[in-house]
Design a protein around this motif. Structure first.
Motif, short mmCIF file in Angstrom:
data_model
loop_
_atom_site.label_atom_id
_atom_site.label_comp_id
_atom_site.label_asym_id
_atom_site.label_seq_id
_atom_site.Cartn_x
_atom_site.Cartn_y
_atom_site.Cartn_z
N ARG A 146 0.73 -6.89 -7.33
CA ARG A 146 -0.47 -7.24 -6.80
C ARG A 146 -0.45 -6.69 -5.32
O ARG A 146 -1.34 -6.86 -4.64
CB ARG A 146 0.07 -8.85 -6.67
CG ARG A 146 -0.11 -9.41 -7.95
CD ARG A 146 0.18 -11.13 -7.72
NE ARG A 146 -0.25 -11.75 -9.06
CZ ARG A 146 -1.64 -12.19 -9.31
NH1 ARG A 146 -2.45 -11.88 -8.57
NH2 ARG A 146 -1.81 -12.92 -10.49
N THR A 147 0.60 -6.52 -4.59
CA THR A 147 0.69 -6.01 -3.14
C THR A 147 -0.01 -4.70 -3.35
O THR A 147 -0.85 -4.15 -2.48
CB THR A 147 2.03 -5.82 -2.83
OG1 THR A 147 2.71 -6.99 -2.54
CG2 THR A 147 2.01 -5.14 -1.39
N VAL A 148 0.37 -3.84 -4.14
CA VAL A 148 -0.49 -2.48 -4.32
C VAL A 148 -1.74 -2.50 -4.59
O VAL A 148 -2.71 -1.73 -4.00
CB VAL A 148 0.49 -1.38 -5.41
CG1 VAL A 148 -0.18 -0.24 -5.87
CG2 VAL A 148 1.75 -1.42 -5.12
N VAL A 149 -2.29 -3.42 -5.43
CA VAL A 149 -3.53 -3.40 -5.78
C VAL A 149 -4.35 -3.76 -4.87
O VAL A 149 -5.41 -3.54 -4.40
CB VAL A 149 -3.56 -4.41 -7.17
CG1 VAL A 149 -5.35 -4.64 -7.37
CG2 VAL A 149 -3.25 -3.53 -8.21
N GLY A 150 -3.73 -5.07 -4.00
CA GLY A 150 -4.22 -5.77 -2.95
C GLY A 150 -4.77 -4.91 -1.73
O GLY A 150 -5.67 -4.57 -1.04
N ARG A 151 -3.53 -3.84 -1.52
CA ARG A 151 -3.71 -2.84 -0.65
C ARG A 151 -4.94 -1.59 -0.89
O ARG A 151 -5.56 -1.48 -0.20
CB ARG A 151 -2.59 -2.10 -0.26
CG ARG A 151 -1.50 -3.02 0.39
CD ARG A 151 -0.41 -2.18 1.30
NE ARG A 151 0.39 -3.14 1.88
CZ ARG A 151 1.47 -2.50 2.80
NH1 ARG A 151 1.61 -1.08 2.92
NH2 ARG A 151 2.29 -3.16 3.29
N VAL A 154 5.87 4.54 -2.89
CA VAL A 154 6.19 5.07 -4.22
C VAL A 154 5.82 4.40 -5.41
O VAL A 154 5.44 5.06 -6.53
CB VAL A 154 7.90 5.12 -4.23
CG1 VAL A 154 8.51 5.45 -5.59
CG2 VAL A 154 8.39 6.18 -3.30
N SER A 155 5.61 3.17 -5.29
CA SER A 155 5.16 2.06 -6.36
C SER A 155 3.70 2.62 -6.70
O SER A 155 3.30 2.57 -7.68
CB SER A 155 5.46 0.84 -5.88
OG SER A 155 6.65 0.50 -5.97
N THR A 156 2.74 2.62 -5.59
CA THR A 156 1.45 2.95 -5.74
C THR A 156 1.39 4.42 -6.54
O THR A 156 0.51 4.59 -7.57
CB THR A 156 0.95 3.28 -4.45
OG1 THR A 156 1.15 2.13 -3.52
CG2 THR A 156 -0.51 3.80 -4.33
N GLU A 208 7.85 -0.49 3.14
CA GLU A 208 6.76 0.57 3.03
C GLU A 208 6.91 1.64 1.91
O GLU A 208 5.84 2.21 1.36
CB GLU A 208 6.36 0.98 4.47
CG GLU A 208 5.86 -0.13 5.34
CD GLU A 208 4.62 -0.63 4.72
OE1 GLU A 208 3.71 -0.13 4.35
OE2 GLU A 208 4.25 -1.95 4.70
N GLN A 209 8.29 2.07 2.06
CA GLN A 209 8.44 3.41 1.21
C GLN A 209 8.63 2.96 -0.14
O GLN A 209 7.65 3.54 -1.00
CB GLN A 209 10.07 3.81 1.50
CG GLN A 209 10.40 5.04 0.66
CD GLN A 209 11.91 5.17 0.94
OE1 GLN A 209 12.74 4.60 1.55
NE2 GLN A 209 12.40 6.36 0.35
N ILE A 210 8.94 1.63 -0.66
CA ILE A 210 8.78 1.23 -1.94
C ILE A 210 7.37 0.80 -2.49
O ILE A 210 6.98 1.40 -3.47
CB ILE A 210 9.53 -0.28 -2.06
CG1 ILE A 210 11.03 0.03 -1.72
CG2 ILE A 210 9.39 -0.77 -3.40
CD1 ILE A 210 11.83 -1.31 -1.56
N PRO A 255 12.83 -3.19 11.98
CA PRO A 255 12.12 -1.88 11.37
C PRO A 255 12.52 -1.20 10.39
O PRO A 255 11.85 -0.67 9.64
CB PRO A 255 12.27 -1.09 12.88
CG PRO A 255 12.35 -2.36 13.78
CD PRO A 255 13.36 -3.04 13.20
N GLU A 256 13.74 -1.37 10.18
CA GLU A 256 14.44 -0.49 9.09
C GLU A 256 14.17 -1.08 7.77
O GLU A 256 13.82 -0.31 6.78
CB GLU A 256 16.06 -0.28 9.21
CG GLU A 256 16.68 0.67 8.04
CD GLU A 256 18.16 0.69 8.26
OE1 GLU A 256 18.75 1.31 7.38
OE2 GLU A 256 18.75 0.23 9.43
N SER A 257 14.15 -2.30 7.78
CA SER A 257 13.73 -3.01 6.63
C SER A 257 12.15 -2.92 6.29
O SER A 257 11.72 -2.64 5.08
CB SER A 257 14.03 -4.45 6.67
OG SER A 257 13.55 -5.16 5.53
#
Length: 206
Positions: free
Chosen positions: A58-63, A17-19, A12-14, A5-7
């Motif tokens: 790619r993760t940010v845009v995909g979401r 922030v990246s978004t 998710e925090q990264i 869960p911590e990882s």
């Protein structure tokens, strides 16, 4: 292997922030070091959680695409070439982006050539619903109407209004404001304008 869960929370925090940073600065302006600083992590730790900067983008845009698709899925899935169906789609699309300013900014950067070497995202996420709506509209649209341009007019108008707002010319003391602004009242005025424009471009049956 059990979940950590911590990882997961750090990941998710990264991403969150990246978004924000990709929306504010674009892919080219947001370095992994900057993302790390904003999350209180070093760049190596960021990479360990989310991969390379390209992987993260790619993760940010995909979401972002998935969030849009979820917001309009019901309207797209049940879309028919009628004004009732088009009206519901317009409202869902406008409401989603009015409530998602970071995604509006993210797309504006991308449309200006940001992350141009990361290709194929639009083909994966945009093309399928675009083709579905375009094919449905061609069954009712007048022969002199370019359906592709008609659909993209929605995107251009919504992103333009939400990114800049409007300046009213009359009266001088307009209750919404005299300079560039985007009030809740302006949003509803724009909604009516968007519907009227699309009615004129695509006079569909009720």
């Amino acid at each position: 292997m059990t979940a950590d869960p911590e990882s997961d929370q750090t990941t998710e925090q990264i991403i969150a922030v990246s978004t924000r940073l990709f929306a504010q600065l674009g892919f080219d302006g947001a370095s992994m070091r900057l993302i790390g600083d904003a999350t209180g992590l070093d760049a190596a730790t960021v990479t360990a959680h989310v991969g390379s900067k390209t992987d993260l983008y790619r993760t940010v845009v995909g979401r972002a695409f998935e969030a849009e698709r979820s917001a309009v899925a019901g309207m797209v899935g049940a879309f028919t070439p009628t004004w009732t169906s088009m009206s519901r789609l317009l409202d869902a699309y406008l409401d989603f982006y009015a409530g998602s300013p970071q995604i509006v900014e993210l797309w504006l950067h991308r449309r200006m050539g940001d992350a141009a070497d990361i290709s194929g995202l639009e083909d994966v996420y945009v093309r399928p619903p675009f083709l579905q709506i375009a094919e449905a509209l061609r069954t009712e649209a007048a022969v002199d109407v370019d359906v592709d341009y008609a659909i993209w007019t929605i995107v251009w108008l919504v992103s333009g209004f939400l990114s800049t707002g409007i300046m009213h010319s009359t009266p001088p003391d307009h209750p919404h404001g005299t300079h560039m602004h985007r009030t809740p009242e302006d949003l509803e005025d724009f909604r009516g304008y968007l519907h009227e424009i699309m009615r004129r471009i695509l006079p569909l049956p009720d």
